[in-house]
Design a protein around this motif. Structure first.
Motif, PDB file in Angstrom:
ATOM      1  N   ARG A 156     -15.347   6.092  -2.457  1.00 35.19           N
ATOM      2  CA  ARG A 156     -14.951   7.473  -2.158  1.00 35.19           C
ATOM      3  C   ARG A 156     -13.454   7.542  -1.898  1.00 35.19           C
ATOM      4  O   ARG A 156     -12.766   8.434  -2.340  1.00 35.19           O
ATOM      5  N   GLU A 157     -12.952   6.550  -1.160  1.00 38.72           N
ATOM      6  CA  GLU A 157     -11.532   6.482  -0.826  1.00 38.72           C
ATOM      7  C   GLU A 157     -10.934   5.262  -1.520  1.00 38.72           C
ATOM      8  O   GLU A 157     -11.395   4.145  -1.317  1.00 38.72           O
ATOM      9  N   VAL A 158      -9.919   5.481  -2.340  1.00 37.45           N
ATOM     10  CA  VAL A 158      -9.299   4.414  -3.119  1.00 37.45           C
ATOM     11  C   VAL A 158      -7.894   4.141  -2.593  1.00 37.45           C
ATOM     12  O   VAL A 158      -7.078   5.057  -2.483  1.00 37.45           O
ATOM     13  N   LYS A 159      -7.620   2.883  -2.262  1.00 35.26           N
ATOM     14  CA  LYS A 159      -6.273   2.493  -1.862  1.00 35.26           C
ATOM     15  C   LYS A 159      -5.386   2.504  -3.108  1.00 35.26           C
ATOM     16  O   LYS A 159      -5.804   2.079  -4.184  1.00 35.26           O
ATOM     17  N   ILE A 160      -4.168   2.992  -2.936  1.00 37.91           N
ATOM     18  CA  ILE A 160      -3.218   3.098  -4.048  1.00 37.91           C
ATOM     19  C   ILE A 160      -2.022   2.190  -3.758  1.00 37.91           C
ATOM     20  O   ILE A 160      -1.383   2.319  -2.716  1.00 37.91           O
ATOM     21  N   PRO A 161      -1.701   1.280  -4.702  1.00 42.71           N
ATOM     22  CA  PRO A 161      -0.520   0.421  -4.495  1.00 42.71           C
ATOM     23  C   PRO A 161       0.754   1.150  -4.858  1.00 42.71           C
ATOM     24  O   PRO A 161       0.749   2.158  -5.570  1.00 42.71           O
ATOM     25  N   ALA A 164      -4.950   5.450 -12.220  1.00 38.55           N
ATOM     26  CA  ALA A 164      -3.856   4.553 -12.594  1.00 38.55           C
ATOM     27  C   ALA A 164      -2.778   5.312 -13.364  1.00 38.55           C
ATOM     28  O   ALA A 164      -1.586   5.084 -13.158  1.00 38.55           O
ATOM     29  N   ALA A 165      -3.188   6.222 -14.228  1.00 41.00           N
ATOM     30  CA  ALA A 165      -2.213   7.025 -14.972  1.00 41.00           C
ATOM     31  C   ALA A 165      -1.432   7.926 -14.019  1.00 41.00           C
ATOM     32  O   ALA A 165      -0.209   8.052 -14.132  1.00 41.00           O
ATOM     33  N   LEU A 166      -2.134   8.531 -13.069  1.00 39.86           N
ATOM     34  CA  LEU A 166      -1.504   9.443 -12.123  1.00 39.86           C
ATOM     35  C   LEU A 166      -0.520   8.728 -11.196  1.00 39.86           C
ATOM     36  O   LEU A 166       0.621   9.150 -11.033  1.00 39.86           O
ATOM     37  N   TYR A 167      -0.965   7.651 -10.580  1.00 40.06           N
ATOM     38  CA  TYR A 167      -0.157   6.989  -9.552  1.00 40.06           C
ATOM     39  C   TYR A 167       0.730   5.853 -10.064  1.00 40.06           C
ATOM     40  O   TYR A 167       1.767   5.560  -9.479  1.00 40.06           O
ATOM     41  N   LEU A 168       0.307   5.193 -11.139  1.00 39.67           N
ATOM     42  CA  LEU A 168       1.046   4.027 -11.616  1.00 39.67           C
ATOM     43  C   LEU A 168       1.722   4.263 -12.968  1.00 39.67           C
ATOM     44  O   LEU A 168       2.418   3.391 -13.473  1.00 39.67           O
ATOM     45  N   SER A 169       1.478   5.429 -13.556  1.00 35.54           N
ATOM     46  CA  SER A 169       1.994   5.771 -14.891  1.00 35.54           C
ATOM     47  C   SER A 169       1.550   4.760 -15.948  1.00 35.54           C
ATOM     48  O   SER A 169       2.278   4.495 -16.909  1.00 35.54           O
ATOM     49  N   ASP A 170       0.359   4.202 -15.753  1.00 34.25           N
ATOM     50  CA  ASP A 170      -0.175   3.215 -16.685  1.00 34.25           C
ATOM     51  C   ASP A 170      -1.698   3.231 -16.608  1.00 34.25           C
ATOM     52  O   ASP A 170      -2.281   2.592 -15.736  1.00 34.25           O
ATOM     53  N   PRO A 171      -2.378   3.943 -17.516  1.00 33.43           N
ATOM     54  CA  PRO A 171      -3.836   3.998 -17.458  1.00 33.43           C
ATOM     55  C   PRO A 171      -4.492   2.619 -17.561  1.00 33.43           C
ATOM     56  O   PRO A 171      -5.553   2.390 -16.996  1.00 33.43           O
ATOM     57  N   ALA A 172      -3.838   1.692 -18.262  1.00 29.26           N
ATOM     58  CA  ALA A 172      -4.388   0.340 -18.385  1.00 29.26           C
ATOM     59  C   ALA A 172      -4.160  -0.480 -17.118  1.00 29.26           C
ATOM     60  O   ALA A 172      -4.671  -1.590 -16.994  1.00 29.26           O
ATOM     61  N   ARG A 182      -4.944  -3.012 -11.153  1.00 32.98           N
ATOM     62  CA  ARG A 182      -4.171  -3.102  -9.905  1.00 32.98           C
ATOM     63  C   ARG A 182      -4.892  -2.366  -8.778  1.00 32.98           C
ATOM     64  O   ARG A 182      -4.856  -2.791  -7.622  1.00 32.98           O
ATOM     65  N   LEU A 183      -5.534  -1.239  -9.119  1.00 30.50           N
ATOM     66  CA  LEU A 183      -6.340  -0.530  -8.122  1.00 30.50           C
ATOM     67  C   LEU A 183      -7.502  -1.407  -7.680  1.00 30.50           C
ATOM     68  O   LEU A 183      -7.834  -1.471  -6.494  1.00 30.50           O
ATOM     69  N   LEU A 227       0.834  -1.196   0.000  1.00 32.93           N
ATOM     70  CA  LEU A 227       0.000   0.000   0.000  1.00 32.93           C
ATOM     71  C   LEU A 227       0.871   1.249   0.000  1.00 32.93           C
ATOM     72  O   LEU A 227       1.719   1.425   0.865  1.00 32.93           O
ATOM     73  N   ARG A 228       0.654   2.110  -0.979  1.00 32.97           N
ATOM     74  CA  ARG A 228       1.368   3.385  -1.057  1.00 32.97           C
ATOM     75  C   ARG A 228       0.641   4.456  -0.266  1.00 32.97           C
ATOM     76  O   ARG A 228       1.247   5.317   0.362  1.00 32.97           O
ATOM     77  N   GLY A 229      -0.680   4.413  -0.333  1.00 33.69           N
ATOM     78  CA  GLY A 229      -1.485   5.418   0.348  1.00 33.69           C
ATOM     79  C   GLY A 229      -2.932   5.324  -0.094  1.00 33.69           C
ATOM     80  O   GLY A 229      -3.364   4.314  -0.633  1.00 33.69           O
ATOM     81  N   ARG A 230      -3.676   6.387   0.148  1.00 40.24           N
ATOM     82  CA  ARG A 230      -5.095   6.429  -0.209  1.00 40.24           C
ATOM     83  C   ARG A 230      -5.380   7.725  -0.956  1.00 40.24           C
ATOM     84  O   ARG A 230      -4.734   8.740  -0.733  1.00 40.24           O
TER      85      ARG A 230
END
Length: 92
Positions: free
Chosen positions: A84-89, A55-63, A67-68, A39-42
């Motif tokens: 409302r709150e999404v966990k980010i890997p 996914a594009a913002l946090y993982l640099s991969d819109p496809a 993973r989210l 987990l990177r954050g939320r």
């Protein structure tokens, strides 16, 4: 014939033979095992933010929105869009 993109998590999975509802033998791909993700954050979603945007913002991969979905225990992009709150890997 290649069914999946080489970067797909399904690309290297073995296929299995199964019988469909009509009694035909068909080749199928089993579900991919979930990846190990830290987990990177939320992220608190704002109106209009879609899973591919995050996914594009946090993982640099819109496809990579799948993973989210995996880390948030959702099956579809639509279900992920309801959170409302999404966990980010962590980005790989």
């Amino acid at each position: 014939m290649t069914l999946f993109d080489p970067k797909s998590r399904y690309a290297d999975l073995p296929t299995v033979l199964t019988t469909d509802a009509r009694g035909r033998t068909v080749e199928a791909v089993p579900p991919a095992p979930p990846p190990a993700q830290a987990l990177r954050g939320r992220h608190l979603r704002r109106q209009g933010e879609r899973p591919d945007h995050l996914a594009a913002l946090y993982l640099s991969d819109p496809a990579g929105f799948w993973r989210l979905g995996e880390i948030n225990d959702t099956m579809t992009a639509e279900a992920l869009s309801e959170l409302r709150e999404v966990k980010i890997p962590v980005k790989r």
